[in-house]
Design a protein around this motif. Sequence first.
Motif, short mmCIF file in Angstrom:
data_model
loop_
_atom_site.label_atom_id
_atom_site.label_comp_id
_atom_site.label_asym_id
_atom_site.label_seq_id
_atom_site.Cartn_x
_atom_site.Cartn_y
_atom_site.Cartn_z
N MET A 1 0.84 -1.20 0.00
CA MET A 1 0.00 0.00 0.00
C MET A 1 0.88 1.25 0.00
O MET A 1 1.84 1.34 0.74
CB MET A 1 -0.92 0.00 1.23
N VAL A 3 1.90 4.59 1.14
CA VAL A 3 1.59 5.35 2.35
C VAL A 3 1.19 6.77 2.03
O VAL A 3 0.53 7.42 2.86
CB VAL A 3 2.78 5.34 3.34
N ASN A 6 -2.42 6.57 1.74
CA ASN A 6 -3.06 6.27 3.02
C ASN A 6 -2.04 6.48 4.14
O ASN A 6 -1.54 5.52 4.73
CB ASN A 6 -3.58 4.84 3.03
N LEU A 8 -2.24 7.32 7.17
CA LEU A 8 -2.58 6.82 8.50
C LEU A 8 -2.15 5.36 8.68
O LEU A 8 -2.01 4.89 9.82
CB LEU A 8 -4.08 6.95 8.76
N SER A 9 -1.91 4.66 7.58
CA SER A 9 -1.45 3.27 7.69
C SER A 9 -0.10 3.19 8.37
O SER A 9 0.26 2.15 8.94
CB SER A 9 -1.38 2.63 6.31
N MET A 10 0.68 4.26 8.33
CA MET A 10 1.99 4.27 8.97
C MET A 10 1.88 4.13 10.49
O MET A 10 2.83 3.70 11.15
CB MET A 10 2.73 5.56 8.62
N ASP A 12 -0.39 2.27 12.03
CA ASP A 12 -1.17 1.07 12.33
C ASP A 12 -0.35 0.10 13.18
O ASP A 12 0.71 -0.37 12.75
CB ASP A 12 -1.59 0.40 11.01
N LYS A 14 -2.20 -2.49 14.74
CA LYS A 14 -3.19 -3.54 14.97
C LYS A 14 -2.54 -4.91 14.86
O LYS A 14 -1.87 -5.22 13.87
CB LYS A 14 -4.33 -3.42 13.96
N SER A 245 5.06 2.78 16.18
CA SER A 245 4.56 2.37 14.86
C SER A 245 5.62 2.57 13.77
O SER A 245 6.71 3.10 14.01
CB SER A 245 3.32 3.18 14.50
N LYS A 246 5.27 2.14 12.57
CA LYS A 246 6.18 2.27 11.43
C LYS A 246 6.44 3.73 11.07
O LYS A 246 7.40 4.03 10.34
CB LYS A 246 5.60 1.53 10.22
#
Length: 265
Positions: A1, A3, A6, A8-10, A12, A14, A245-246
């Motif tokens: 994906m 970044v 998106n 905000l995926s950085m 994540d 979860k 996070s990443k």
Amino acid sequence: MNVMQNPLSMFDVKGDVALITGASGAFGMVAARILAGAGARLVLVAGNQEALDEISAECRDLGAEVLAINTRPTDESICADLVEQAVAAFGRLDILVVASGMNKVALINDMAPETFSAVMDANVTQSWLLARAAAGQMKAQGEGGKIVLVSSARGLLGHPAGYTAYCASKAATDGIVKALGCELGPTGITVNAIAPTVFRSPLTAWMYEDTEEATKVRAGFLARVPKGRLGEPEDLAGPLLFLASKASDFYTGHILYADGGYTAG
């Protein structure tokens, strides 16, 4: 994906497995709530069973899987065992947050040497042992990891009221962060610290009250804070999620001051 499509995926986390020591303390509870709400699986460690049960239940209510361990990271074997229990329960370890520690306030000639040693052990040696145990597991996994220690503005600044042990311990914590940031950088493991100044907690609640003493102390403190207020627990949420996070993959060996500008001036 991508970044950039998106971003905000950085942030994540979860499904990531986070080990938090001092989980019943002011910062540890904040860290537990933040990571639980973000979908991480948690290993919560604290010496206070009642408080540990409360924060564990709260995190489960937020949807997190939680392993609660009632102990304190006082020696090498306990620190190693905590990592082993995390892996046994969840299969891996991705995040370590060391929020355990202590402070004893006394002027230098009133402080017993064993008290100084106790503060250094709780804040420095135990942080080193936990980072050592976590780093071994993260290196074995071969996918990097996140180590976040809790420092303080007092690691940079002195204090006139009996803080020699605490200031020394937090300066040493900063040294660990910088050295391990260099040492572990090639492995993909980042090592950083959050360094708050005064923020709302059971220990500092009196400073937020509308009393003559609190007003006087608060005014003296706020004269040094450009943001003009004391800290709130949510002020720690963004920095912690960033460092866990990443989003912080290129950041290591840093001390992130959550202080409203207190250390800037």
